[in-house]
Design a protein around this motif. Sequence first.
Motif, PDB file in Angstrom:
ATOM      1  N   PRO A   1      45.900  39.705  47.437  1.00 48.02           N
ATOM      2  CA  PRO A   1      46.684  40.168  46.281  1.00 48.02           C
ATOM      3  C   PRO A   1      45.788  40.790  45.207  1.00 48.02           C
TER       4      PRO A   1
ATOM      5  N   SER B   1      47.249  40.916  41.574  1.00 48.39           N
ATOM      6  CA  SER B   1      47.799  39.753  40.893  1.00 48.39           C
ATOM      7  C   SER B   1      46.875  38.544  40.919  1.00 48.39           C
TER       8      SER B   1
ATOM      9  N   PRO C   1      43.529  36.844  39.591  1.00 46.88           N
ATOM     10  CA  PRO C   1      42.565  37.094  38.516  1.00 46.88           C
ATOM     11  C   PRO C   1      41.168  37.443  39.016  1.00 46.88           C
TER      12      PRO C   1
ATOM     13  N   TYR D   1      44.727  46.112  24.646  1.00 53.10           N
ATOM     14  CA  TYR D   1      45.075  45.116  23.636  1.00 53.10           C
ATOM     15  C   TYR D   1      45.453  45.803  22.327  1.00 53.10           C
TER      16      TYR D   1
ATOM     17  N   ASP E   1      39.414  35.791  17.643  1.00 57.60           N
ATOM     18  CA  ASP E   1      40.592  35.851  18.520  1.00 57.60           C
ATOM     19  C   ASP E   1      40.180  35.684  19.983  1.00 57.60           C
ATOM     20  N   PRO E   2      40.602  34.585  20.628  1.00 57.08           N
ATOM     21  CA  PRO E   2      40.176  34.390  22.022  1.00 57.08           C
ATOM     22  C   PRO E   2      40.736  35.449  22.961  1.00 57.08           C
ATOM     23  N   VAL E   3      41.926  35.990  22.647  1.00 61.03           N
ATOM     24  CA  VAL E   3      42.480  37.031  23.528  1.00 61.03           C
ATOM     25  C   VAL E   3      41.620  38.288  23.440  1.00 61.03           C
TER      26      VAL E   3
ATOM     27  N   GLU F   1      52.940  32.914  33.526  1.00 63.03           N
ATOM     28  CA  GLU F   1      52.367  33.368  34.783  1.00 63.03           C
ATOM     29  C   GLU F   1      51.116  32.562  35.109  1.00 63.03           C
TER      30      GLU F   1
ATOM     31  N   ARG G   1      43.102  42.678  30.989  1.00 61.46           N
ATOM     32  CA  ARG G   1      43.417  43.352  29.729  1.00 61.46           C
ATOM     33  C   ARG G   1      42.134  43.921  29.147  1.00 61.46           C
TER      34      ARG G   1
ATOM     35  N   PRO H   1      46.710  39.319  35.755  1.00 58.68           N
ATOM     36  CA  PRO H   1      47.554  38.204  35.366  1.00 58.68           C
ATOM     37  C   PRO H   1      46.913  37.352  34.270  1.00 58.68           C
ATOM     38  N   GLY H   2      47.727  36.987  33.293  1.00 60.96           N
ATOM     39  CA  GLY H   2      47.201  36.154  32.225  1.00 60.96           C
ATOM     40  C   GLY H   2      46.097  36.828  31.427  1.00 60.96           C
ATOM     41  N   GLY H   3      46.163  38.131  31.314  1.00 59.16           N
ATOM     42  CA  GLY H   3      45.147  38.817  30.522  1.00 59.16           C
ATOM     43  C   GLY H   3      43.831  39.009  31.256  1.00 59.16           C
TER      44      GLY H   3
ATOM     45  N   ASN I   1      52.997  36.823  44.284  1.00 56.71           N
ATOM     46  CA  ASN I   1      52.283  38.107  44.187  1.00 56.71           C
ATOM     47  C   ASN I   1      53.177  39.322  44.355  1.00 56.71           C
TER      48      ASN I   1
ATOM     49  N   VAL J   1      54.676  39.321  39.217  1.00 57.71           N
ATOM     50  CA  VAL J   1      53.618  40.236  38.783  1.00 57.71           C
ATOM     51  C   VAL J   1      54.230  41.294  37.870  1.00 57.71           C
ATOM     52  N   SER J   2      53.690  41.439  36.694  1.00 52.19           N
ATOM     53  CA  SER J   2      54.186  42.441  35.738  1.00 52.19           C
ATOM     54  C   SER J   2      55.668  42.268  35.473  1.00 52.19           C
TER      55      SER J   2
ATOM     56  N   LEU K   1      48.413  49.677  36.480  1.00 52.31           N
ATOM     57  CA  LEU K   1      48.212  48.965  37.734  1.00 52.31           C
ATOM     58  C   LEU K   1      48.543  47.473  37.596  1.00 52.31           C
ATOM     59  N   THR K   2      48.086  46.871  36.519  1.00 50.27           N
ATOM     60  CA  THR K   2      48.237  45.422  36.428  1.00 50.27           C
ATOM     61  C   THR K   2      48.907  44.969  35.141  1.00 50.27           C
ATOM     62  N   GLY K   3      49.163  45.883  34.234  1.00 49.97           N
ATOM     63  CA  GLY K   3      49.758  45.482  32.964  1.00 49.97           C
ATOM     64  C   GLY K   3      48.869  44.583  32.154  1.00 49.97           C
TER      65      GLY K   3
ATOM     66  N   GLU L   1      53.129  35.948  29.829  1.00 50.78           N
ATOM     67  CA  GLU L   1      51.750  35.939  30.303  1.00 50.78           C
ATOM     68  C   GLU L   1      51.254  34.515  30.512  1.00 50.78           C
TER      69      GLU L   1
END
Lengths: 293, 436, 366
Positions: A147, A150, A152, A249, A62-64, B408, A244, A239-241, B259, B205-206, A234-236, B405
């Motif tokens: 930022p 947000s 990466p 996960y 799984d790449p994620v 984004e 994560r 961005p884009g995992g 952002n 964001v989120s 903080l970041t959920g 996701e």
Amino acid sequence: MTGAARRDGWVGYAFVGPFLLVYAAILIVPLLMGLWISLNNADLFGRREWVGLANYAQALGDPVLGQAFANTLTLTLLIVPPLTVIALLLALALNRATRLAAILRGVFFSSLVLSVTIVTLIWRFILTPDAGLVAVGLGALGRAPVPFLSDPAYVIPALAVTTLWWSLGFPIMLFLAGLQQVPHDIYEAAALDGAGRWTVFRRITLPSIRRTLLLVVMLQTAAQLQIFGQAQLLTGGGPGGASRTIVLYIFEVSFGRWELGYATAIAELLFGMILAVTLLQYWLVIRHEEQRA
Amino acid sequence: MRKRALAFGFAGVLLAGCQPADERPEIVVQRFFGECGAVYGASTDVAGAETECGILTTLINRFAAENPDIRVKVNVVAWPGYPQLAAQIAAGDPPDLVTMHQSVIADYSSRGLIEPVEPLLAEANIDPAAFTPAARAGVEKEGRLYAMPWDTIGRLFHVNTALMAEAGLMREGRPVLPNSPEELLAQARQFKQRTGKPYLIQAQVSAPDFMVAFLYTYLLAQGQPIFPDARHVRLDTPEARRVVALMRQLNAEGLTTRNQDFPAATAAFTQGRGGIFPVGTWMLGPYDAEAARRSSALHGHYAVAPFPRLWGSPAPFVDGHAWVVPAASRSRAERAAMARFLGFLARYNYDWSRTGQLPAFAAVLATPEFQALPHREDIAALARTGRQLPGYVERQSAVQGLIGEELEAAITGTKPVDAALRDAERRVNRLYAQMM
Amino acid sequence: MSGLELIDVSKSYGATRVLDGVSLAIGAGEFVAFLGPSGSGKSTLLRIIAGLESLDAGEVWLGGERIDGLAPGARGIAMVFQHYALYPHMTVRENMAFGLVNAGVPKDEIARRIAQAAETLEIATQLDKKPGQMSGGQRQRVAIGRAIVKKPKLFLLDEPLSNLDAALRGRTRVELAQLRTRVDAALVMVTHDQSEAMTLADRIVVMNDRRIQQVGTPAEVYARPANAFVAGFVGSPAMAMLPARVAGHDGARVRIGLPCGADLPTAIPAAAGLEEGAPVTLGLRAEHVTLAPPATPGLPARIDLVERLGDRTYLYARLSDGSEIIAHAPGFSAVRPGEAVTLAVDAAAAHVFTADGTAHHPGPRA
């Protein structure tokens, strides 16, 4: 065994029994249940379908998950060494009987008692590019806000700094305890042996607190490999995992996608990894110690 | 002797602390919409409350006050609250009434995790024919009603007309909105050039729901079936690429804010830091209240419009909130209490629509009070024409997270648009393949 | 003077004075013991010499160089700590080498010195063990070895025998005496045990109450204590102190009258403070008080306690006025507690202490 000894044995078990029962019920049984569930295609509400090792095969491809694994590893490497060093330096500096040292010890420990929700709230205020503390500071210097939450490239360092700030207290306490157990007269002997401060640190202090160092590193590694709250709040994970973590996960897969079997398989893999890493650390340090007379 | 007296005395004190058992039926109400106890506390003044949180809090307080024979326990969960709900159901201890997005109902109904509500509606004297078409469509799955609809959520362009005027984009008191992607870019560039501010304010964001709503709107508009069947999504299509490329272009040229998370974006619009905030009907009430304040940047300069038609036909994408009942065995008294609660909510649907969301009950749309609410005539049609995703689409919450996701990544330029859409499609399809 | 010199050293901890103007000079190669009860300041003085405490006033010189401003490691001093203070994670060899490595001594020289010291102290087979694997006596030898290899100008020993049991103490006492012959540095030992000081030291510095009470050879300190404290502290059993009065003069010698009525002709020359009638304290050591042969005059006393050591017996007795006195008898005496005896006192060996603490000792025998 004589009657008295056997009785003593029973009493001993009676004392330990309740704790062992609770321990088994809360830790051992779920561990075994999880192993069983991970071999099934299971959903959160009770459906089970035997698939053997398919979940593990999926996890390895799984790449994620791969990205989450890399993120978690990076975070751990970014946090554990600096945390150990900073905590040790602070403990050395605060290992005095002065009033100021006592106050500062309380200050540094205080961040630990906050819950992760408060900590991430505080750091969100600091890091957000919209009028956050850092942004305002950068603005005063005439620079654009960064930022942190947000971009990466910045999210992992942002999580690392937040965690460092939060986690300092406990290692400091452990190091202080270790340092205070070092008998005072060997420092005096070292002074008479003409040892400078760096030599004392390197050849007297560090070897004396070797076990404490090992404890701190082991505990922190196991803890940081399981970072969850900071990433989620903080970041959920974005961005884009990019931020994560493995446990985040697992949470998303189990409670968001309801794929309990897959999530459990990932959890078992994480468990194995943490076990391997901490045992390796333990072995690396302990193998140099000889048996006591 | 003294010891015994002490022991008895102590036991007596303990027993005295026991209260008679509370015989009232208890209903557990679980909701998102935020926690505003600091402002609304125990207030029951529904007419004076503002915002989703305030109106709902005062509503529930009022119900508890008017029905002292029912014990109401309120759980406030962080939006959207689905992980908690899943855990509660898995643990066998779910709440009695839960707010849920209509797009998510199918997941729970298909597994029997929530029960059909026709009996409760009947007990509360609510006729399903009274729902608006959009609302009814949102709660009906396989011929049964699985929730009482609460509102319909449409997507709206919230417009700062002062800045639009400065950009030369006002005509006859109405904002000029684009009819095609090229016009959008041109107007956005003009806006930025003349006012120096971004044309759009967006939460990136989120906030996966934000971007996914935009995508869904324009895919539906182009007539593309996003979910051809219950187990597949189609995103790797030219139509989708067009939409995402446009969003990417807006970001790349700085024609939108970047952002920002949702609270930051909401505040930015209030402070007049951009022209248009494409969000939903739920901000209508709060922004209207904001525009009423003399000192606000929006004072007298606030307008709304449904999402403009950019491709294909104007097809507003809507969702909605609804109240579902997790499956569990409940006593007669509890069910009666729940029915009374639903009936109460139905009676106050007008007040809920003051937030900006469209009411679920058709009768409210016809009332003079509703029509007198500002901007409503611009958007009332949504209740009739708004389209949702097909009823068989499951795992919307998780799918939204996955697609959001990837979007984004595509929009901020981290990933190429094709790759992002391909990955989104792959990941969602894999999720569906795993579904039992 | 190329030894250790202390000039007017004072130290206070906050408001508490612990050392008050201490001055002392020790020759190179001398073995000096700081003797005193706890709280007398002797350990503080040792630590000041070592550099582990700072002094508030005064100077410390060693080998002609002023050292009180130098770091402990730069003073040319080695110390054997009371609890040895060996580095627990290093082997014996590394323990002994540590100081030399820090001083930049070449490796082969280090190895040579360690081998030599290990040979002398009979710990050559232990060099690769860690302190935790050794017995107490072995550890002490390692501590001494660590000090020896540094070839210091001064050895400091902090209560070296207090940690040891009786058998080991005897052996170690012999070793310390031998150590003294092997090194040509001065040695300063701190102890509270007067017999250690008496047997090992060239000179004893008796300290009490933050001050030096007397500096002298063991013989001097024993036979001519400078004041009542020294007299009572040195020697075992302690000198008996009897309240008395100057009864008169026998020519140039003083006669002392005891409350029980006895009149003792001492060998103490008349001096200021010894006028007739002046209240004084009479000091008598046990070896100068015996049981009077039958039918000879002496002091009547009643025995309180009998201690039989094998080669002699100590009799703790009480005179008729209640004053305590200690007598000795050869071998195993048959005397029992409670018996009434007559004691013969060798008055010519008595000491007299006046009220201001001045000691008066028997003059040279005529």
